[in-house]
Structure formats: structure tokens, C-alpha cells
Design a protein around this motif. Structure first.
Motif, PDB file in Angstrom:
ATOM      1  N   ALA A  70      13.422   8.273  -6.326  1.00  0.00           N
ATOM      2  CA  ALA A  70      13.002   9.059  -6.981  1.00  0.00           C
ATOM      3  C   ALA A  70      11.772   9.273  -7.086  1.00  0.00           C
ATOM      4  O   ALA A  70      11.167  11.262  -7.232  1.00  0.00           O
ATOM      5  N   VAL A  71      10.728   9.239  -5.521  1.00  0.00           N
ATOM      6  CA  VAL A  71       9.672  10.024  -4.930  1.00  0.00           C
ATOM      7  C   VAL A  71      10.789  11.297  -4.216  1.00  0.00           C
ATOM      8  O   VAL A  71       9.241  11.995  -4.122  1.00  0.00           O
ATOM      9  N   ASP A  72      11.674  11.360  -3.580  1.00  0.00           N
ATOM     10  CA  ASP A  72      12.243  12.149  -2.993  1.00  0.00           C
ATOM     11  C   ASP A  72      12.328  13.295  -4.154  1.00  0.00           C
ATOM     12  O   ASP A  72      12.290  14.196  -3.784  1.00  0.00           O
ATOM     13  N   ARG A  73      13.071  12.497  -5.402  1.00  0.00           N
ATOM     14  CA  ARG A  73      12.905  13.819  -6.778  1.00  0.00           C
ATOM     15  C   ARG A  73      11.562  14.521  -6.494  1.00  0.00           C
ATOM     16  O   ARG A  73      12.138  15.419  -6.609  1.00  0.00           O
ATOM     17  N   ARG A  74      11.204  13.880  -6.965  1.00  0.00           N
ATOM     18  CA  ARG A  74      10.010  14.293  -7.667  1.00  0.00           C
ATOM     19  C   ARG A  74       9.239  15.214  -6.649  1.00  0.00           C
ATOM     20  O   ARG A  74       8.405  16.036  -6.748  1.00  0.00           O
ATOM     21  N   ALA A  75       9.013  14.874  -4.378  1.00  0.00           N
ATOM     22  CA  ALA A  75       9.044  15.624  -3.922  1.00  0.00           C
ATOM     23  C   ALA A  75       9.241  17.252  -4.012  1.00  0.00           C
ATOM     24  O   ALA A  75       8.973  18.119  -3.643  1.00  0.00           O
ATOM     25  N   ASP A  76      10.865  16.317  -3.863  1.00  0.00           N
ATOM     26  CA  ASP A  76      11.653  18.464  -4.320  1.00  0.00           C
ATOM     27  C   ASP A  76      10.799  18.879  -5.144  1.00  0.00           C
ATOM     28  O   ASP A  76      10.754  20.324  -5.456  1.00  0.00           O
ATOM     29  N   GLN A  77      10.561  18.500  -6.483  1.00  0.00           N
ATOM     30  CA  GLN A  77      10.414  19.438  -7.746  1.00  0.00           C
ATOM     31  C   GLN A  77       8.948  20.231  -7.533  1.00  0.00           C
ATOM     32  O   GLN A  77       8.384  21.141  -7.740  1.00  0.00           O
ATOM     33  N   ARG A  78       7.903  18.963  -7.202  1.00  0.00           N
ATOM     34  CA  ARG A  78       6.921  19.475  -6.638  1.00  0.00           C
ATOM     35  C   ARG A  78       6.481  20.406  -5.716  1.00  0.00           C
ATOM     36  O   ARG A  78       5.748  21.308  -5.808  1.00  0.00           O
ATOM     37  N   LYS A  79       7.698  20.352  -4.531  1.00  0.00           N
ATOM     38  CA  LYS A  79       7.364  21.359  -3.053  1.00  0.00           C
ATOM     39  C   LYS A  79       7.862  22.766  -3.725  1.00  0.00           C
ATOM     40  O   LYS A  79       7.077  23.731  -4.009  1.00  0.00           O
ATOM     41  N   GLU A  80       8.820  22.832  -5.164  1.00  0.00           N
ATOM     42  CA  GLU A  80       9.855  23.776  -5.152  1.00  0.00           C
ATOM     43  C   GLU A  80       8.504  25.230  -6.439  1.00  0.00           C
ATOM     44  O   GLU A  80       7.934  26.152  -6.112  1.00  0.00           O
ATOM     45  N   LYS A  81       7.564  23.918  -7.226  1.00  0.00           N
ATOM     46  CA  LYS A  81       6.842  24.565  -7.800  1.00  0.00           C
ATOM     47  C   LYS A  81       5.295  25.122  -6.886  1.00  0.00           C
ATOM     48  O   LYS A  81       4.627  26.296  -7.211  1.00  0.00           O
ATOM     49  N   LEU A  82       5.062  24.200  -5.683  1.00  0.00           N
ATOM     50  CA  LEU A  82       4.411  24.384  -5.314  1.00  0.00           C
ATOM     51  C   LEU A  82       4.221  26.006  -4.159  1.00  0.00           C
ATOM     52  O   LEU A  82       3.287  27.169  -4.471  1.00  0.00           O
ATOM     53  N   GLU A  83       5.921  26.707  -3.681  1.00  0.00           N
ATOM     54  CA  GLU A  83       5.731  27.344  -3.154  1.00  0.00           C
ATOM     55  C   GLU A  83       5.993  28.118  -4.607  1.00  0.00           C
ATOM     56  O   GLU A  83       5.675  29.795  -4.022  1.00  0.00           O
ATOM     57  N   ASN A  84       7.111  28.357  -5.699  1.00  0.00           N
ATOM     58  CA  ASN A  84       6.461  29.448  -6.442  1.00  0.00           C
ATOM     59  C   ASN A  84       5.158  30.094  -7.143  1.00  0.00           C
ATOM     60  O   ASN A  84       5.034  31.246  -6.951  1.00  0.00           O
ATOM     61  N   GLU A  85       3.944  29.034  -6.689  1.00  0.00           N
ATOM     62  CA  GLU A  85       2.634  28.854  -7.234  1.00  0.00           C
ATOM     63  C   GLU A  85       1.796  30.225  -6.485  1.00  0.00           C
ATOM     64  O   GLU A  85       1.881  31.104  -6.421  1.00  0.00           O
ATOM     65  N   LEU A  86       1.800  29.680  -4.772  1.00  0.00           N
ATOM     66  CA  LEU A  86       1.754  30.749  -3.743  1.00  0.00           C
ATOM     67  C   LEU A  86       2.337  31.713  -4.002  1.00  0.00           C
ATOM     68  O   LEU A  86       1.484  33.053  -3.274  1.00  0.00           O
ATOM     69  N   ASN A  87       3.704  32.170  -4.107  1.00  0.00           N
ATOM     70  CA  ASN A  87       4.331  32.900  -3.917  1.00  0.00           C
ATOM     71  C   ASN A  87       3.833  34.460  -5.061  1.00  0.00           C
ATOM     72  O   ASN A  87       3.273  35.502  -4.729  1.00  0.00           O
ATOM     73  N   ALA A  88       3.503  33.375  -6.072  1.00  0.00           N
ATOM     74  CA  ALA A  88       2.483  34.377  -7.521  1.00  0.00           C
ATOM     75  C   ALA A  88       1.703  35.007  -6.772  1.00  0.00           C
ATOM     76  O   ALA A  88       1.276  36.152  -6.728  1.00  0.00           O
ATOM     77  N   GLU A 117       1.187  -1.624   0.186  1.00  0.00           N
ATOM     78  CA  GLU A 117      -0.075  -0.052  -0.109  1.00  0.00           C
ATOM     79  C   GLU A 117       0.928   1.495  -0.314  1.00  0.00           C
ATOM     80  O   GLU A 117       0.930   1.765  -0.758  1.00  0.00           O
ATOM     81  N   ILE A 118       1.619   0.741   0.612  1.00  0.00           N
ATOM     82  CA  ILE A 118       3.078   2.547   0.958  1.00  0.00           C
ATOM     83  C   ILE A 118       3.660   3.061  -0.738  1.00  0.00           C
ATOM     84  O   ILE A 118       3.804   4.056  -0.815  1.00  0.00           O
ATOM     85  N   LYS A 119       3.871   2.060  -1.247  1.00  0.00           N
ATOM     86  CA  LYS A 119       4.378   1.457  -2.467  1.00  0.00           C
ATOM     87  C   LYS A 119       3.444   2.669  -3.569  1.00  0.00           C
ATOM     88  O   LYS A 119       3.782   2.911  -4.780  1.00  0.00           O
ATOM     89  N   LYS A 120       2.288   2.194  -2.622  1.00  0.00           N
ATOM     90  CA  LYS A 120       1.436   2.925  -4.015  1.00  0.00           C
ATOM     91  C   LYS A 120       1.179   4.461  -3.785  1.00  0.00           C
ATOM     92  O   LYS A 120       0.364   5.912  -4.912  1.00  0.00           O
ATOM     93  N   GLY A 121       1.716   5.249  -2.919  1.00  0.00           N
ATOM     94  CA  GLY A 121       1.642   6.772  -2.789  1.00  0.00           C
ATOM     95  C   GLY A 121       3.139   7.355  -2.042  1.00  0.00           C
ATOM     96  O   GLY A 121       4.207   6.637  -3.608  1.00  0.00           O
ATOM     97  N   GLU A 122       3.462   8.070  -1.474  1.00  0.00           N
ATOM     98  CA  GLU A 122       5.046   8.854  -1.854  1.00  0.00           C
ATOM     99  C   GLU A 122       5.315   9.194  -0.314  1.00  0.00           C
ATOM    100  O   GLU A 122       6.645   9.501   0.030  1.00  0.00           O
ATOM    101  N   ASN A 123       4.808   8.073   1.069  1.00  0.00           N
ATOM    102  CA  ASN A 123       5.135   8.145   2.287  1.00  0.00           C
ATOM    103  C   ASN A 123       6.704   7.568   2.502  1.00  0.00           C
ATOM    104  O   ASN A 123       6.903   6.753   3.007  1.00  0.00           O
ATOM    105  N   THR A 124       7.777   8.210   2.341  1.00  0.00           N
ATOM    106  CA  THR A 124       9.056   7.496   2.419  1.00  0.00           C
ATOM    107  C   THR A 124       9.851   7.247   3.642  1.00  0.00           C
ATOM    108  O   THR A 124      10.481   6.604   3.940  1.00  0.00           O
TER     109      THR A 124
END
Length: 436
Positions: free
Chosen positions: A115-133, A81-88
Motif C-alpha cells: 500500500a505504501v509503495d503504491r501510494r508512493a508511485d502515485q505521489r511521485k507521478e503527481k510531483l513529476e507532473n507538477e514540476l514539469n508544469a 515508529e516506522i509504521k507511522k511513516g512510509e520508509n519500507t
């Protein structure tokens, strides 16, 4: 005129009608067979839930279960079940618990975690940029959605504290009642996962302030959340009422927190332990064992009821919310059964009563002594003849005491009236001076 001793003898003879008659018991058992103490079907149990609570419940079963094969099955399902998500973080915890016992297919997967941690960093950066805008443009709805997305992101990755903070921050940017309700439900979900049930109670109250915008499913969710909070606080009466009030519209709509079967089990046990009369039909059909034990209790078939409870106990101890309360609820249900059994009788043969409760006379006597000491049963025990005698008030003595007390009060009132009359007659009255 029949003496009290004869009446008590007849009442003692009639005890068999209170669920002890061997023939009636055997007929009842043929009609409703006692459930077997089979181990929990983990796959069927896990299918009732979704999201993080499914994983948490499986890990809890693995931690509390003494059966190794059952423990490994729970860990295997949690791993998948964990492998279906992103909680490392949770993944590492489960891998450590498995400790190589399930073979190479269920070992640490560093490639997946990277791979999950890498995607998480990218996703977090995107969310921060959107929220700042959004903050720069001062668009309230967009800022609310930005914080909500951040809450979802942190929740998915197991950072529950950060998820809670971001969900709560959306409060300042809510423009409608539905937005507030959505915020409250998110805060409740995370609070339950963190075990912060004080927050659950608070946000349930906030959501219920918008009654006109609550649909039946949301109302049922809030009642379940409040019930869990009361259960955790050991306020079993309040918990029972919340679960009993939960509407059938809940269905499978709150599987990320609780299943409909849980509502029946939690509500049924809490109500049986505390509340005298149970009117609870919404979910009991989903859990026949709980339905039957409640029916047996109120039909005075205590041996059958306690046998159901005994068979259910092992599985209830594997429930993440009920585990800490099973012993207390069972004790209260048993005490309530003992009190209800003795209530109609002037005297009770302890040998017959012990047979009804499938226990020894010595053990039963200790239980009754504790209840008498706590003033839950007004009776005394004849240890030599093994008979419990009810302690009924002397009605004649009580009547005389009431008459004497009434006479004393009447005498006092008459003397007071005569005194006031004499004072008025001789003009011994003081007029209040008027203040200018």
C-alpha cells in the motif's frame, strides 16, 4: 629558612585536601549521591526525538546493546515508529533484525508495504507532473517548491541521496535569504543522516552568511550541527565551543537531529576533556549527572568524578554520535585529572594518589610514566619509595644563563656600532649610484 625537603613533606601531607580525605569524601557522597548504573530508559530516551533520527537511534541501540530484553524493546519501538511513516526499506531492515522474536504482531507486513509503495508511485507521478508544469511556466518560486517537495518525498521514503540532490537544486531558484537558509537546513538534516559531515560544515557556513535573517532558534540549530560535525572529525575543542555557545532557545525545536540533553552531554564531556575553564549553564540542569561530574572535577573530587563517568559510560556507548569518541574523551579527561592533581605539589605520594583515583599504585605509575614521556607532566618517579617529584627549573642557573646571553648580545652590538663609527670616520662608505 625552610628547606625544600620540609616544604615538599608539608605539601605531600596536604594532598588529602585535594579530594582524598575519607571524611570529606563521605560527606560529599551524602550530599550528592552517585548515580546508579541503571540501564537506559529507552522509552524516555526515544521520546526526546522525532522523525528518522528517532528510528536510527533505536536501531543503533539494538545493534550495540548486549541486553536482549533492551534490544527487543528498542526494535519494537522502531517497528511501531516506522509504521507511522512510509520508509519500507527501513521497515524490512527492522523486521529482519527482529527475526520473529516479538511474535506475529511484529512480523513482515506485506499488505502495508504494498500500500505504501503504491501510494508512493502515485505521489511521485503527481510531483513529476507538477514540476514539469512549473518548469514550462518558468515560475521560480513554484520550481523551488517542486524540488523541495521532491526532497521531502525522497527523505520520507529513505532515499537520502536523492533527497539531498533535490534539496540542493532549490538553490538556483531561491529568491530570498530565508529560502537559502531553509535549503541549507534541509541539506544539513540529510547530510547528518547520511554521515556526510563535510557537507554539514559547508552548508552551516552558507547559512551563516545571511546573519541578518537568522533568528535565535536557527542560530542554535546551526551551532548544534557544526558541533556534531566537529565531534565527528574529533575536533573536540571546536565541538565544545559550538555546544557551549548554543542558546537555550533551542529547546525541543531540533528534535529531528539532537535533544537539549545531548547538547549538555556532548558539550560537557568535550569541554571537560579539552578546555581549562567551563562556563556552561544553559543545558546542564537537564543532565544532573554531567553537571555533578563537572562540579566534582573542578572541586578536585576526582574519585567521585570518575565514578560518575564510569556509571554513565554504558549509556554513552549507546549514543549514535558519541559512541566512537567515548574512550578517547574518557582517556583525555582522566589524563587531565592526573595532571591537575600533580600540578600544585613539589612531591606526591603515589599511594595517596592511587587512593584518590581508586586505582592501584602499579597502574597509576604506568599512567604517569606515559604522561611524563609525552611531556605533559614535568616530573620524575622514585619507583622505590613510590613518590613523584616535580621537575622544577633551577632559577639560579637560568638567571646566570640569561645574564651571560645578554652580555654576549651587548658585546656583539657594541662591536658593530664601533665598526660602523670607524667606517664613517675614515669615509669608507659607498654611495649608491643613481639609475637614469
Amino acid at each position: 629558612m625552610e628547606t625544600e625537603e620540609e616544604a615538599s613533606g608539608q605539601m605531600t601531607d596536604e594532598i588529602y585536601t585535594n579530594g582524598v580525605d575519607d571524611e570529606s569524601l563521605s560527606q560529599q557522597q551524602q550530599r550528592r549521591p552517585i548515580i546508579s548504573g541503571e540501564q537506559l530508559d529507552i522509552e524516555a530516551y526515544a521520546a526526546l526525538y522525532t522523525g528518522r533520527t528517532k528510528i536510527s537511534r533505536l536501531i543503533f541501540i539494538a545493534d550495540k546493546c548486549g541486553n536482549v530484553s533492551m534490544q527487543l524493546e528498542a526494535l519494537r519501538m522502531a517497528y511501531d515508529e516506522i509504521k507511522k511513516g512510509e520508509n519500507t526499506q527501513l521497515f524490512r531492515e527492522v523486521v529482519q533484525k527482529i527475526d520473529g522474536r516479538l511474535g506475529p504482531n511484529y512480523s513482515s507486513d506485506s499488505g502495508w508495504m504494498d500500500a505504501v509503495d503504491r501510494r508512493a508511485d502515485q505521489r511521485k507521478e503527481k510531483l513529476e507532473n507538477e514540476l514539469n508544469a512549473y518548469r514550462t511556466n518558468l515560475i521560480k518560486e513554484s520550481i523551488r517548491m517542486g524540488y523541495n517537495d521532491f526532497g521531502d518525498f525522497y527523505y520520507a521514503h529513505g532515499a537520502l541521496g536523492d533527497a539531498f540532490k533535490n534539496y540542493v537544486r532549490t538553490r538556483d531558484y531561491c529568491t530570498t535569504a530565508k529560502h537559502i537558509i531553509h535549503m541549507c537546513l534541509n541539506a544539513i538534516l540529510v547530510s547528518i543522516e547520511m554521515g556526510q559531515f563535510a557537507h554539514v560544515t559547508s552548508y552551516v557556513s552558507k547559512a551563516e552568511q545571511n546573519k541578518n535573517d537568522l533568528d535565535p532558534i536557527t542560530i542554535a540549530k546551526l551551532q548544534c550541527a557544526a558541533g556534531l560535525a566537529h565531534l565527528e572529525a574529533k575536533k573536540y575543542k571546536h565541538a565544545a565551543r559550538k555546544f557551549l555557545e548554543t542558546a537555550p532557545e533551542l529547546g525541543n525545536n531540533y528534535s529531528e537531529v539532537i535533544a537539549a540533553q545531548d547538547v549538555a552531554t556532548y558539550g560537557g564531556l568535550c569541554a571537560l576533556a579539552i578546555i581549562d575553564n567551563i562556563n556552561f549553564r544553559n543545558f546542564l540542569e537537564l543532565v544532573p549527572e554531567v553537571r555533578e561530574l563537572i562540579h566534582n572535577f573542578y572541586s578536585s573530587h576526582y574519585a567521585s568524578c570518575l565514578e560518575y563517568l564510569g556509571n554513565l559510560k554504558a549509556n554513552l556507548l549507546l549514543d549514535i554520535h558519541l559512541h566512537d569518541h567515548v574512550e578517547m574523551l574518557y582517556t583525555q579527561i582522566r589524563n587531565k585529572a592526573l595532571i591537575q592533581y600533580t600540578h600544585p605539589f613539589v612531591s606526591v605520594d603515589l599511594n595517596m594518589m592511587a587512593n584518590a583515583f581508586k586505582t592501584t599504585v602499579a597502574g597509576l605509575q604506568k599512567e604517569l610514566e606515559a604522561l611524563i614521556t609525552d611531556n605533559q607532566i614535568q616530573a620524575r618517579i622514585d619507583s622505590h619509595n613510590k613518590i613523584l617529584y616535580a621537575r622544577h627549573a633551577d632559577q639560579r642557573k637560568a638567571t646566570f644563563q640569561r645574564v651571560l646571553q645578554t652580555g654576549i648580545e651587548f658585546d656583539r652590538d657594541v662591536r658593530g656600532m664601533l665598526l660602523r663609527a670607524n667606517l664613517l670616520k675614515h669615509d669608507f662608505n659607498l654611495k649608491a649610484s643613481r639609475k637614469i
